[in-house]
Design a protein around this motif. Structure first.
Motif, PDB file in Angstrom:
ATOM      1  N   MET A   1       0.845  -1.179   0.000  1.00 55.88           N
ATOM      2  CA  MET A   1       0.000   0.000   0.000  1.00 55.88           C
ATOM      3  C   MET A   1       0.891   1.244   0.000  1.00 55.88           C
ATOM      4  SD  MET A   1      -2.860   1.060   2.799  1.00 55.88           S
ATOM      5  CE  MET A   1      -2.034   2.083   3.984  1.00 55.88           C
ATOM      6  N   ALA A   2       0.651   2.156  -0.916  1.00 50.27           N
ATOM      7  CA  ALA A   2       1.437   3.396  -0.986  1.00 50.27           C
ATOM      8  C   ALA A   2       1.049   4.315   0.171  1.00 50.27           C
ATOM      9  CB  ALA A   2       1.182   4.089  -2.322  1.00 50.27           C
ATOM     10  N   ARG A   3       2.045   5.015   0.660  1.00 55.44           N
ATOM     11  CA  ARG A   3       1.817   5.951   1.762  1.00 55.44           C
ATOM     12  C   ARG A   3       1.263   7.258   1.223  1.00 55.44           C
ATOM     13  NH1 ARG A   3       1.950   3.031   6.427  1.00 55.44           N
ATOM     14  NH2 ARG A   3       3.832   1.832   6.541  1.00 55.44           N
ATOM     15  N   ALA A   4       0.412   7.911   2.012  1.00 53.51           N
ATOM     16  CA  ALA A   4      -0.212   9.173   1.619  1.00 53.51           C
ATOM     17  C   ALA A   4       0.801  10.310   1.641  1.00 53.51           C
ATOM     18  CB  ALA A   4      -1.368   9.493   2.565  1.00 53.51           C
ATOM     19  N   LYS A   5       0.760  11.169   0.644  1.00 58.93           N
ATOM     20  CA  LYS A   5       1.585  12.377   0.625  1.00 58.93           C
ATOM     21  C   LYS A   5       0.894  13.505   1.382  1.00 58.93           C
ATOM     22  CE  LYS A   5       4.815  10.806  -2.127  1.00 58.93           C
ATOM     23  NZ  LYS A   5       6.101  10.448  -1.665  1.00 58.93           N
ATOM     24  N   GLU A   6      -0.387  13.363   1.613  1.00 57.50           N
ATOM     25  CA  GLU A   6      -1.168  14.314   2.405  1.00 57.50           C
ATOM     26  C   GLU A   6      -1.415  13.697   3.779  1.00 57.50           C
ATOM     27  OE1 GLU A   6      -2.377  17.405   1.590  1.00 57.50           O
ATOM     28  OE2 GLU A   6      -1.314  17.294  -0.315  1.00 57.50           O
ATOM     29  N   PRO A   7      -1.489  14.522   4.820  1.00 57.22           N
ATOM     30  CA  PRO A   7      -1.749  13.969   6.156  1.00 57.22           C
ATOM     31  C   PRO A   7      -3.088  13.228   6.211  1.00 57.22           C
ATOM     32  CG  PRO A   7      -1.222  16.325   6.270  1.00 57.22           C
ATOM     33  CD  PRO A   7      -1.364  15.971   4.824  1.00 57.22           C
ATOM     34  N   VAL A   8      -3.101  12.152   6.987  1.00 58.60           N
ATOM     35  CA  VAL A   8      -4.342  11.421   7.231  1.00 58.60           C
ATOM     36  C   VAL A   8      -4.875  11.747   8.625  1.00 58.60           C
ATOM     37  CG1 VAL A   8      -3.803   9.560   5.606  1.00 58.60           C
ATOM     38  CG2 VAL A   8      -3.134   9.327   8.011  1.00 58.60           C
ATOM     39  N   MET A   9      -4.067  12.467   9.412  1.00 60.91           N
ATOM     40  CA  MET A   9      -4.475  12.923  10.744  1.00 60.91           C
ATOM     41  C   MET A   9      -4.119  14.405  10.872  1.00 60.91           C
ATOM     42  SD  MET A   9      -3.049   9.738  13.098  1.00 60.91           S
ATOM     43  CE  MET A   9      -3.569  10.395  14.662  1.00 60.91           C
ATOM     44  N   SER A  10      -4.961  15.148  11.578  1.00 61.37           N
ATOM     45  CA  SER A  10      -4.698  16.562  11.852  1.00 61.37           C
ATOM     46  C   SER A  10      -3.726  16.698  13.023  1.00 61.37           C
ATOM     47  CB  SER A  10      -6.006  17.277  12.202  1.00 61.37           C
ATOM     48  OG  SER A  10      -6.466  16.832  13.473  1.00 61.37           O
ATOM     49  N   ALA A  11      -3.239  17.889  13.229  1.00 64.44           N
ATOM     50  CA  ALA A  11      -2.365  18.150  14.374  1.00 64.44           C
ATOM     51  C   ALA A  11      -3.069  17.774  15.675  1.00 64.44           C
ATOM     52  CB  ALA A  11      -1.952  19.629  14.400  1.00 64.44           C
ATOM     53  N   GLU A  12      -4.339  18.114  15.778  1.00 67.04           N
ATOM     54  CA  GLU A  12      -5.106  17.818  16.993  1.00 67.04           C
ATOM     55  C   GLU A  12      -5.268  16.309  17.185  1.00 67.04           C
ATOM     56  OE1 GLU A  12      -6.126  19.960  14.550  1.00 67.04           O
ATOM     57  OE2 GLU A  12      -5.675  21.826  15.625  1.00 67.04           O
ATOM     58  N   GLU A  13      -5.494  15.579  16.085  1.00 62.67           N
ATOM     59  CA  GLU A  13      -5.647  14.125  16.184  1.00 62.67           C
ATOM     60  C   GLU A  13      -4.331  13.451  16.587  1.00 62.67           C
ATOM     61  OE1 GLU A  13      -9.184  13.253  12.936  1.00 62.67           O
ATOM     62  OE2 GLU A  13      -7.155  13.734  12.200  1.00 62.67           O
ATOM     63  N   VAL A  14      -3.219  13.916  16.023  1.00 66.27           N
ATOM     64  CA  VAL A  14      -1.918  13.358  16.391  1.00 66.27           C
ATOM     65  C   VAL A  14      -1.634  13.652  17.859  1.00 66.27           C
ATOM     66  CG1 VAL A  14       0.578  13.417  15.999  1.00 66.27           C
ATOM     67  CG2 VAL A  14      -0.993  13.492  14.044  1.00 66.27           C
ATOM     68  N   ASP A  15      -1.883  14.890  18.275  1.00 64.88           N
ATOM     69  CA  ASP A  15      -1.662  15.284  19.668  1.00 64.88           C
ATOM     70  C   ASP A  15      -2.494  14.416  20.617  1.00 64.88           C
ATOM     71  OD1 ASP A  15       0.083  17.045  20.952  1.00 64.88           O
ATOM     72  OD2 ASP A  15      -1.482  18.542  21.284  1.00 64.88           O
ATOM     73  N   PRO A  39       1.301  18.695   4.072  1.00 66.00           N
ATOM     74  CA  PRO A  39       1.868  17.651   3.223  1.00 66.00           C
ATOM     75  C   PRO A  39       3.346  17.418   3.528  1.00 66.00           C
ATOM     76  CG  PRO A  39       0.568  19.204   1.935  1.00 66.00           C
ATOM     77  CD  PRO A  39       0.708  19.775   3.318  1.00 66.00           C
ATOM     78  N   MET A  40       3.641  16.252   4.098  1.00 66.60           N
ATOM     79  CA  MET A  40       5.001  15.798   4.395  1.00 66.60           C
ATOM     80  C   MET A  40       5.748  16.720   5.367  1.00 66.60           C
ATOM     81  SD  MET A  40       4.970  12.994   2.654  1.00 66.60           S
ATOM     82  CE  MET A  40       6.569  12.372   2.185  1.00 66.60           C
ATOM     83  N   ARG A  41       5.032  17.471   6.194  1.00 69.24           N
ATOM     84  CA  ARG A  41       5.684  18.376   7.137  1.00 69.24           C
ATOM     85  C   ARG A  41       4.837  18.555   8.390  1.00 69.24           C
ATOM     86  NH1 ARG A  41       2.904  22.905   7.229  1.00 69.24           N
ATOM     87  NH2 ARG A  41       4.440  24.095   8.374  1.00 69.24           N
ATOM     88  N   ALA A  42       5.498  19.006   9.458  1.00 70.53           N
ATOM     89  CA  ALA A  42       4.813  19.355  10.710  1.00 70.53           C
ATOM     90  C   ALA A  42       5.641  20.422  11.417  1.00 70.53           C
ATOM     91  CB  ALA A  42       4.650  18.141  11.616  1.00 70.53           C
ATOM     92  N   ARG A  43       4.973  21.246  12.197  1.00 74.29           N
ATOM     93  CA  ARG A  43       5.658  22.263  13.004  1.00 74.29           C
ATOM     94  C   ARG A  43       5.242  22.075  14.458  1.00 74.29           C
ATOM     95  NH1 ARG A  43       6.413  28.491  11.523  1.00 74.29           N
ATOM     96  NH2 ARG A  43       7.663  27.430   9.965  1.00 74.29           N
ATOM     97  N   LEU A  44       6.255  22.051  15.336  1.00 76.17           N
ATOM     98  CA  LEU A  44       6.028  21.914  16.769  1.00 76.17           C
ATOM     99  C   LEU A  44       6.673  23.079  17.502  1.00 76.17           C
ATOM    100  CD1 LEU A  44       5.784  18.908  15.638  1.00 76.17           C
ATOM    101  CD2 LEU A  44       6.300  18.223  17.965  1.00 76.17           C
ATOM    102  N   ARG A  45       6.209  23.307  18.726  1.00 71.61           N
ATOM    103  CA  ARG A  45       6.738  24.367  19.592  1.00 71.61           C
ATOM    104  C   ARG A  45       7.139  23.758  20.925  1.00 71.61           C
ATOM    105  NH1 ARG A  45       6.119  29.949  20.373  1.00 71.61           N
ATOM    106  NH2 ARG A  45       4.954  29.995  18.422  1.00 71.61           N
ATOM    107  N   LEU A  46       8.348  24.089  21.370  1.00 73.86           N
ATOM    108  CA  LEU A  46       8.816  23.727  22.706  1.00 73.86           C
ATOM    109  C   LEU A  46       8.837  25.003  23.526  1.00 73.86           C
ATOM    110  CD1 LEU A  46      10.121  21.756  24.782  1.00 73.86           C
ATOM    111  CD2 LEU A  46      12.335  22.441  23.824  1.00 73.86           C
TER     112      LEU A  46
END
Length: 148
Positions: A1-15, A39-46
């Motif tokens: 199965m090919a992996r999605a290039k677009e997120p399948v979960m939102s930031a809130e869902e991942v959190d 798409p293929m990226r995420a931004r986090l804050r510490l």
């Protein structure tokens, strides 16, 4: 199965999923937050905190390494879904300059998303100093096979 290039979960869902599988990280002073996924990226804050400082008053290397690992895990989960047993197999970091006494931001990018491995990089900088990286990491994750 090919992996999605677009997120399948939102930031809130991942959190929310990370809160479920890592309840020990959900204490009163939770410092790292997922701000966004794309798409293929995420931004986090510490968040800047006395608990992340090293002697000399700067954010410690281990705190930045943890942020890089968290950021890559978040972006991978956002693209493959709820796979708790995806694990870090490699993390290499270059510390480039002393971070300012401010929150740190991390931008994680997936460079390759395969069936068993995901590889990417994470750039970390102090808030207000975009374009002046404090650190850069290369991270690889092992993805467990799907159960049939």
């Amino acid at each position: 199965m090919a992996r999605a290039k677009e997120p399948v979960m939102s930031a809130e869902e991942v959190d929310a999923y990370l809160a479920e599988v890592f309840p020990q990280m959900q204490g009163a002073e939770r410092l790292t937050r997922i701000q966004e996924v794309g798409p293929m990226r995420a931004r986090l804050r510490l968040a800047y905190s006395d608990t992340t400082l090293r002697p000399g008053g700067t954010i410690s290397g281990p705190a930045m390494m943890g942020l890089a690992d968290h950021a890559m895990y978040a972006v991978i989960l956002a693209h493959i879904g709820k796979v708790a047993l995806a694990v870090t197999t490699h993390l290499s970091i270059n510390f480039m300059r002393k971070p300012a006494p401010a929150d740190l931001l991390a931008e994680a990018r997936i460079m390759k998303l395969g069936q068993r491995l995901a590889a990417g990089d994470v750039t970390i900088w102090s808030e207000g100093q975009e374009g002046e990286p404090a650190a850069h990491a290369q991270v690889t994750y092992s993805i467990p096979p799907e159960k049939g």
